[in-house]
Every structure is written in C-alpha cells, then in structure tokens.
Design a protein around this motif. Structure first.
Motif, PDB file in Angstrom:
ATOM      1  N   ILE A  66      22.378-112.169 -10.268  1.00 12.50           N
ATOM      2  CA  ILE A  66      22.261-112.662 -11.653  1.00 12.50           C
ATOM      3  C   ILE A  66      20.905-112.251 -12.229  1.00 12.50           C
ATOM      4  O   ILE A  66      20.820-111.720 -13.337  1.00 12.50           O
ATOM      5  CB  ILE A  66      22.416-114.205 -11.724  1.00 12.50           C
ATOM      6  N   GLN A  67      19.823-112.447 -11.455  1.00 14.03           N
ATOM      7  CA  GLN A  67      18.494-112.107 -11.949  1.00 14.03           C
ATOM      8  C   GLN A  67      18.378-110.606 -12.247  1.00 14.03           C
ATOM      9  O   GLN A  67      17.859-110.216 -13.280  1.00 14.03           O
ATOM     10  CB  GLN A  67      17.415-112.547 -10.948  1.00 14.03           C
TER      11      GLN A  67
ATOM     12  N   SER B  17      19.921-109.704 -15.653  1.00 17.66           N
ATOM     13  CA  SER B  17      19.562-110.478 -16.846  1.00 17.66           C
ATOM     14  C   SER B  17      18.297-109.897 -17.457  1.00 17.66           C
ATOM     15  O   SER B  17      17.484-109.297 -16.762  1.00 17.66           O
ATOM     16  CB  SER B  17      19.319-111.945 -16.474  1.00 17.66           C
TER      17      SER B  17
ATOM     18  N   SER C   5      20.063-115.265 -25.742  1.00 14.36           N
ATOM     19  CA  SER C   5      18.849-115.341 -24.935  1.00 14.36           C
ATOM     20  C   SER C   5      18.380-116.791 -24.966  1.00 14.36           C
ATOM     21  O   SER C   5      18.862-117.594 -25.772  1.00 14.36           O
ATOM     22  CB  SER C   5      17.771-114.426 -25.508  1.00 14.36           C
ATOM     23  N   SER C   6      17.446-117.108 -24.100  1.00 14.98           N
ATOM     24  CA  SER C   6      16.960-118.489 -24.023  1.00 14.98           C
ATOM     25  C   SER C   6      16.367-118.934 -25.359  1.00 14.98           C
ATOM     26  O   SER C   6      16.342-120.118 -25.657  1.00 14.98           O
ATOM     27  CB  SER C   6      15.924-118.610 -22.912  1.00 14.98           C
TER      28      SER C   6
ATOM     29  N   TYR D 242      22.803-117.448 -17.977  1.00 17.55           N
ATOM     30  CA  TYR D 242      22.813-116.082 -17.432  1.00 17.55           C
ATOM     31  C   TYR D 242      24.036-115.841 -16.565  1.00 17.55           C
ATOM     32  O   TYR D 242      24.617-114.760 -16.573  1.00 17.55           O
ATOM     33  CB  TYR D 242      21.507-115.837 -16.657  1.00 17.55           C
TER      34      TYR D 242
ATOM     35  N   ILE E 150      15.260-115.906 -14.928  1.00 21.06           N
ATOM     36  CA  ILE E 150      16.226-117.003 -14.878  1.00 21.06           C
ATOM     37  C   ILE E 150      15.633-118.163 -14.067  1.00 21.06           C
ATOM     38  O   ILE E 150      14.690-117.965 -13.295  1.00 21.06           O
ATOM     39  CB  ILE E 150      17.577-116.538 -14.287  1.00 21.06           C
TER      40      ILE E 150
ATOM     41  N   HIS F   9      14.771-105.682 -12.167  1.00 23.77           N
ATOM     42  CA  HIS F   9      15.775-105.864 -13.207  1.00 23.77           C
ATOM     43  C   HIS F   9      16.425-104.506 -13.411  1.00 23.77           C
ATOM     44  O   HIS F   9      15.731-103.493 -13.429  1.00 23.77           O
ATOM     45  CB  HIS F   9      15.112-106.311 -14.511  1.00 23.77           C
TER      46      HIS F   9
ATOM     47  N   GLU G 280      15.973-111.728 -18.893  1.00 21.64           N
ATOM     48  CA  GLU G 280      14.872-112.680 -18.847  1.00 21.64           C
ATOM     49  C   GLU G 280      14.741-113.211 -17.434  1.00 21.64           C
ATOM     50  O   GLU G 280      15.619-113.012 -16.606  1.00 21.64           O
ATOM     51  CB  GLU G 280      15.171-113.864 -19.775  1.00 21.64           C
TER      52      GLU G 280
END
Ligand code: C5P
Length: 320
Positions: free
Chosen positions: A222-223, A226, A13-14, A288, A230, A42, A228
C-alpha cells in the motif's frame, strides 16, 4: 466534485479529509508506535491495474502461524495450530466469494440475497447477520477477527454463536520488525491465551492466527503505491480479508468497502455510533487501501455507485 466522486475515481489525498482526520493521521505518523521504518520506494511510475494485480499476486502470500518458529516451537504450540494450512482448506479453490464490510452504508442496500448467492462469504469481527439479513445476507463462511474480539469480554468470544461453525482468522498488530518473541511477549491485546483455550475446546474448528509478516507485507505494498506517507499501522481487517479471498477464490465481490452513494458517518450497520474515521481511516491507512482496491476494480462504475460493489479477479484467474 465531491469527495465521494473523487474517491470513486481513486483521486483523493489526505488534504481532502476533515481537519480532525488529517490531524489523526499526522499524530499516528509522529507517534509511530510500532516502529515502522519504510525502506522501500514509492513507485515512481503509477502501476497499471494489471501490474498492480501482479504485484499483489507475487507478494501477498497468505501466511499463518504454524508453530514451527520460536517462540511457538519452544512452547510446544505446533499441536495447537490447524494441520491444514488456510491456503489448502479448499484445494480446488472457491469460485465466487463475497467480502462484506461492516460499514453503515450497507443499511437499506437489499444486498442480502446477492451476497448469500456466493460460494463463500467473509465477514468481520462482531458484525451480525441476524435482523440484518435483507441487507447483509445470512451466510458466513469465514470471519476475520482482531485480537480485541478474543480479549474483550463484551464480545463473549467463547459463547457467542457468531464465532461457531465457521473458519476464524485472528490477527494482532505486531511491531514492524515482526520478531515473534517480542510480539508474543507484548501483543497489542493478548490473544494467545484465549486462542490456546479455544483450540483445546474446539480442535476441529479451522482457526488461524495471521503471521505479522503477511500484514506488514500488505502495508508495504500500500505504501509503495500511494503518493503520501500512510499511517504506520497495519491495514484494516477489510483489506486483509480482501487479499485472503483473492488468494482462495476465482472472483471476489466486495460490498460497501468503497462507499456507494449511501455513504454515511454511521460507523457500523449494527451500532448507533457515528465517526467518519471508520470509513476514511484514522488508525488504519483506510483511504490508501481503498484507492488501491479501486484501481484494480473490474466491476462497473454503476455497481460501485449503486451497490458499493467492487469485483476483483482471484490470483488464480490472472496471468502475469
Ligand atoms: O470496524 P471493523 O474493522 O470491524 O470493520 C470491518 C471492516 O469493514 C473494516 O476493517 C473496514 O475495512 C471496513 N469498514 C469500512 N467502513 C466502515 C466500517 C468498516 O470500510 N464504516
């Protein structure tokens, strides 16, 4: 476990990034320069690898400008765009393809011969092969280039042999609502005049401009997948290239996109410039993108660790 071991498992994760990279991500989120507003959801349930592949196959349709939409139709640009769409350049498809990331980690890999054995090889921007053949090979079928390559004189786009006798696919970040008028009048870097000049001089070279709707569709996928938020910026050329090759090839082999044990802060194999952002992302949502690609990897863990190699099925090889 180290960061790299977690990345190989697709579990980062970030918060595991350096404070500098965490800050860069937060600032891109705050600035939101391209006006991204994510209205999708999501995915509540983590998709299985097969579901994820099918989602990509269903939605990631490569699209390039064809001159039929305004403002290009009004400008009479239909004649400049290639007659044959990118998706029809190889009507019988390519069997095995290589995507070669420009990461410093590919140095000392000795992957060159393996890379050149594929039917088609995709490279990025100004990444050279000369003097690096042992590690990156010397065959180039296609290059994805960002708009800075066409507009920044340091790249010598018009004269450099890097951009000759191959397929070129250019792209430029557009506002999220992908209005072609707005984008044409305010591109990030103005790729349109050099594109027009190049097409007039080299009408036979297959040279495409990606439709911004395609890049933003990739961003949404991608979003959605994921945990989180992005970065609200387009995916990297690497991710775009992987998806283009998945639509044109039966199998796609990606080298040093997800780093091997050779991981390094050296940004590019051909430049003495160190920045972890090149591998883990500051502007691009690279972390991501990479987790998504690692989820659909069909290669062995050993190939990933030793060669930084990911093996993916092309869209024509999967049944959904
Ligand atoms: O920097 P550039 O965009 O030209 O590199 C081509 C692609 O290679 C990137 O878009 C990224 O996907 C990948 N790359 C990487 N790690 C690096 C450098 C590049 O994954 N250190």
């Amino acid at each position: 476990k180290s960061f790299l071991q977690k990345l190989w498992k697709g579990n980062v994760s970030s918060k595991m990034l350096t404070p500098h990279l965490q800050k860069a991500r937060r600032e891109y989120l705050r600035a939101n320069k391209l006006g991204v507003s994510f209205t999708g959801r999501h995915n509540a349930k983590k998709l299985s690898p097969q579901e994820l592949l099918c989602e990509l196959k269903k939605r990631a349709h490569v699209r390039t400008l064809d001159g039929k939409e305004p403002p290009f139709s009004n400008l009479g640009w239909e004649k400049y765009f290639p007659q044959t769409p990118l998706s029809l350049l190889y009507p019988r498809g390519l069997s095995s393809c290589a995507v070669v990331s420009s990461a410093g980690a590919i140095l000392n890999s000795s992957l060159g011969a393996e890379i050149d054995a594929h039917d088609a090889v995709l490279r990025f921007n100004s990444a050279p092969t000369r003097n690096y053949e042992r590690d990156v090979g010397n065959k180039t079928t296609m290059r994805i280039i960002n708009s800075q390559i066409l507009t920044n004189p340091i790249h010598h786009f018009t004269d450099s042999s890097l951009y000759k006798d191959i397929i070129l696919v250019a792209w430029d970040p557009s506002p999220y609502y992908a209005d072609l008028h707005m984008w044409y009048h305010k591109p990030d870097y103005n790729l349109f005049p050099p594109y027009e000049r190049h097409r007039k001089m080299n009408p036979k070279q297959p040279f495409y401009i990606l439709h911004p709707k395609f890049t933003w569709e990739l961003w949404k996928i991608i979003q959605e997948n994921s945990n989180e938020k992005i970065q609200p910026n387009p995916p990297s050329s690497g991710f775009i290239g992987i998806l283009i090759m998945m639509s044109m090839c039966q199998k796609v082999h990606v080298y040093e996109y997800i780093p091997s044990y050779r991981q390094t802060d050296l940004c590019h194999y051909h430049e003495q410039y160190y920045d972890a952002a090149c591998t883990l992302g500051a502007y691009h949502p690279l972390l991501y993108e990479k987790m998504l690609i690692q989820r659909i990897n069909q290669g062995t863990e050993d190939s990933l660790l030793r060669m930084g190699k990911v093996t993916l099925p092309g869209f024509s090889s999967i049944q959904c």
